[in-house]
Write an enzyme that holds these catalytic residues in place. Structure first.
Site, PDB file in Angstrom:
ATOM      1  CG  ASN A 254      -7.445  -2.520  -6.092  1.00 63.19           C
ATOM      2  OD1 ASN A 254      -6.478  -3.265  -5.925  1.00 63.19           O
ATOM      3  ND2 ASN A 254      -7.739  -1.575  -5.211  1.00 63.19           N
TER       4      ASN A 254
ATOM      5  CG  ASP B 160      -2.097   0.887   1.130  1.00 61.87           C
ATOM      6  OD1 ASP B 160      -2.297   1.499   0.049  1.00 61.87           O
ATOM      7  OD2 ASP B 160      -2.827   1.021   2.121  1.00 61.87           O
TER       8      ASP B 160
HETATM    9  C1  FPP Z   1      -1.611   0.199  -3.381  1.00 66.30           C
HETATM   10  O1  FPP Z   1      -1.237   1.540  -3.462  1.00 66.30           O
HETATM   11  C2  FPP Z   1      -1.101  -0.567  -4.484  1.00 66.30           C
HETATM   12  C3  FPP Z   1      -1.875  -1.166  -5.444  1.00 66.30           C
HETATM   13  C4  FPP Z   1      -3.340  -1.092  -5.477  1.00 66.30           C
HETATM   14  C5  FPP Z   1      -1.290  -1.915  -6.556  1.00 66.30           C
HETATM   15  C6  FPP Z   1      -0.053  -2.711  -6.279  1.00 66.30           C
HETATM   16  C7  FPP Z   1       0.670  -2.855  -7.555  1.00 66.30           C
HETATM   17  C8  FPP Z   1       2.004  -2.804  -7.708  1.00 66.30           C
HETATM   18  C9  FPP Z   1       2.941  -2.738  -6.589  1.00 66.30           C
HETATM   19  C10 FPP Z   1       2.631  -2.803  -9.066  1.00 66.30           C
HETATM   20  C11 FPP Z   1       2.539  -4.003  -9.910  1.00 66.30           C
HETATM   21  C12 FPP Z   1       2.519  -5.311  -9.227  1.00 66.30           C
HETATM   22  C13 FPP Z   1       3.186  -6.393  -9.654  1.00 66.30           C
HETATM   23  C14 FPP Z   1       2.975  -7.720  -8.985  1.00 66.30           C
HETATM   24  C15 FPP Z   1       4.140  -6.335 -10.763  1.00 66.30           C
HETATM   25  P1  FPP Z   1      -2.370   2.636  -3.588  1.00 66.30           P
HETATM   26  O2  FPP Z   1      -2.501   2.989  -5.023  1.00 66.30           O
HETATM   27  O3  FPP Z   1      -3.612   2.178  -2.927  1.00 66.30           O
HETATM   28  O4  FPP Z   1      -1.698   3.814  -2.778  1.00 66.30           O
HETATM   29  P2  FPP Z   1      -2.432   4.956  -1.948  1.00 66.30           P
HETATM   30  O5  FPP Z   1      -3.205   4.278  -0.859  1.00 66.30           O
HETATM   31  O6  FPP Z   1      -1.277   5.758  -1.435  1.00 66.30           O
HETATM   32  O7  FPP Z   1      -3.289   5.717  -2.925  1.00 66.30           O
END
Ligand code: FPP
Length: 247
Positions: free
Chosen positions: A75, A27
Site C-alpha cells: 500500500n 476491500d
Molecule cells: C481497501 O480499499 C482498504 C484499505 C487499503 C484500507 C483499509 C482501511 C480501513 C478500513 C480504515 C482504517 C482501518 C482501521 C483498522 C481503523 P481500497 O482503497 O483498496 O478500495 P478500492 O479497491 O475500491 O480502491
C-alpha cells in the site's frame, strides 16, 4: 439479527460450526467513495465505521480472533496523501477506540512491520498492545505494513540465524518451528477468510496460515460491511464441511 440467532449460529449441526478465527481483507473503500463522487478518504472513513461494527458483531458471536488487513506492505505505492490519510485514520481510531476495546476485554495484536509508520503511531500501538495484553474476550489482530511473503522471509531469516548460532538443528526444523517465528505465533490459524468487494485474490495475506482456511468472497464493498454481513458470512461457514485433506 437477534441474540437468539447468534446462539443458533454457534450451535453446530454437523457443519463447521463457529469459526474460532475470522480474517478479513477489507476491500472496496475507494469504489464506495467513487460511486458517491466523494474523495477516497471518505471511503476509508466509512470503512473505519465498518471496522467498529464488525468488531462488535464478532464479540457478540463469540469469535476468538478477528484479523483485519488494514495496510499491506504494497500500500506504500499509493499516493502520499492517501497513505497519510490512512495513517491519520488509524491514529484517530486507536485514540477513540482503545477505551472501548479495553473495557470489553479485547486484546490487541499487530502483525506486520508497523514501526515503519513512525515513532508516534508505533508508541500508540505499543501502548494499546501492552494495555490489553491480559484481555481474553477476543483478540483483535490488525495487519499493518503486512505482507505474508515478507513475514515468511523474516521467519526463515530468524531460523537461519538460530541455526548459525547453534541454537537449532536444521534437521529439526518443521512447520511448527517456522510457525512459531511468524508474527501470528500462538494464534490459531484462520478458519474463515473473507474478502469484500468482489475481488478474488489473497493479495499476500496470511499465505502460510490460511492453508486450510475456508475462503469467502463477497460483493459487498467494505464500507457496507457490518453486523449483518458478518453474521451471514459465519452462517455460510457453518454450513461447510471441512476435511483438512482427509475424507
Ligand atoms: C481497501 O480499499 C482498504 C484499505 C487499503 C484500507 C483499509 C482501511 C480501513 C478500513 C480504515 C482504517 C482501518 C482501521 C483498522 C481503523 P481500497 O482503497 O483498496 O478500495 P478500492 O479497491 O475500491 O480502491
Amino acid at each position: 439479527m437477534s441474540a437468539a440467532s447468534a446462539s443458533t449460529l454457534r450451535a453446530s449441526d454437523g457443519g463447521a460450526g463457529l469459526p474460532r478465527h475470522v480474517a478479513i481483507i477489507m476491500d472496496g473503500n475507494g469504489r464506495w467513495a467513487k460511486a458517491r463522487h466523494l474523495p477516497r478518504v471518505a471511503g476509508h472513513r466509512k470503512g473505519a465505521e465498518a471496522v467498529r461494527a464488525t468488531i462488535r458483531a464478532a464479540r457478540e458471536l463469540g469469535i476468538e480472533v478477528l484479523t483485519l488487513y488494514a495496510f499491506s506492505s504494497e500500500n506504500w505505492r499509493r499516493p502520499e496523501e492517501e497513505v497519510s490519510d490512512l495513517k491519520g485514520l488509524l491514529r484517530h481510531y486507536l485514540l477513540g477506540e482503545i477505551e472501548e476495546l479495553a473495557a470489553n476485554g479485547v486484546r490487541l495484536r499487530v502483525i506486520g512491520e508497523y514501526r515503519r509508520f513512525g515513532p508516534e503511531l508505533a508508541r500508540l500501538l505499543d501502548d494499546a498492545i501492552e494495555r490489553t495484553v491480559g484481555n481474553r474476550a477476543m483478540t483483535l489482530v490488525i495487519a499493518l505494513n503486512y505482507g505474508a511473503q515478507d513475514e515468511i522471509v523474516r521467519a526463515a531469516r530468524a531460523l537461519a540465524e538460530d541455526a548459525l548460532a547453534g541454537r537449532i538443528d536444521p534437521a529439526a526444523i518443521d512447520a511448527e518451528t517456522l510457525d512459531a517465528r511468524l508474527d501470528t505465533r500462538e494464534l490459531p490459524p484462520p478458519d474463515l477468510l473473507i474478502r469484500t468487494s468482489g475481488e478474488r485474490r489473497l493479495s499476500n495475506f496470511l499465505l502460510w496460515q490460511a492453508a486450510y482456511a475456508e475462503l469467502l468472497f463477497v460483493d459487498t464493498l467494505w464500507p457496507d460491511f457490518g453486523r449483518e454481513a458478518l453474521f451471514a458470512a459465519v452462517a455460510d461457514y457453518g454450513r461447510r464441511e471441512r476435511r483438512f485433506g482427509g475424507l
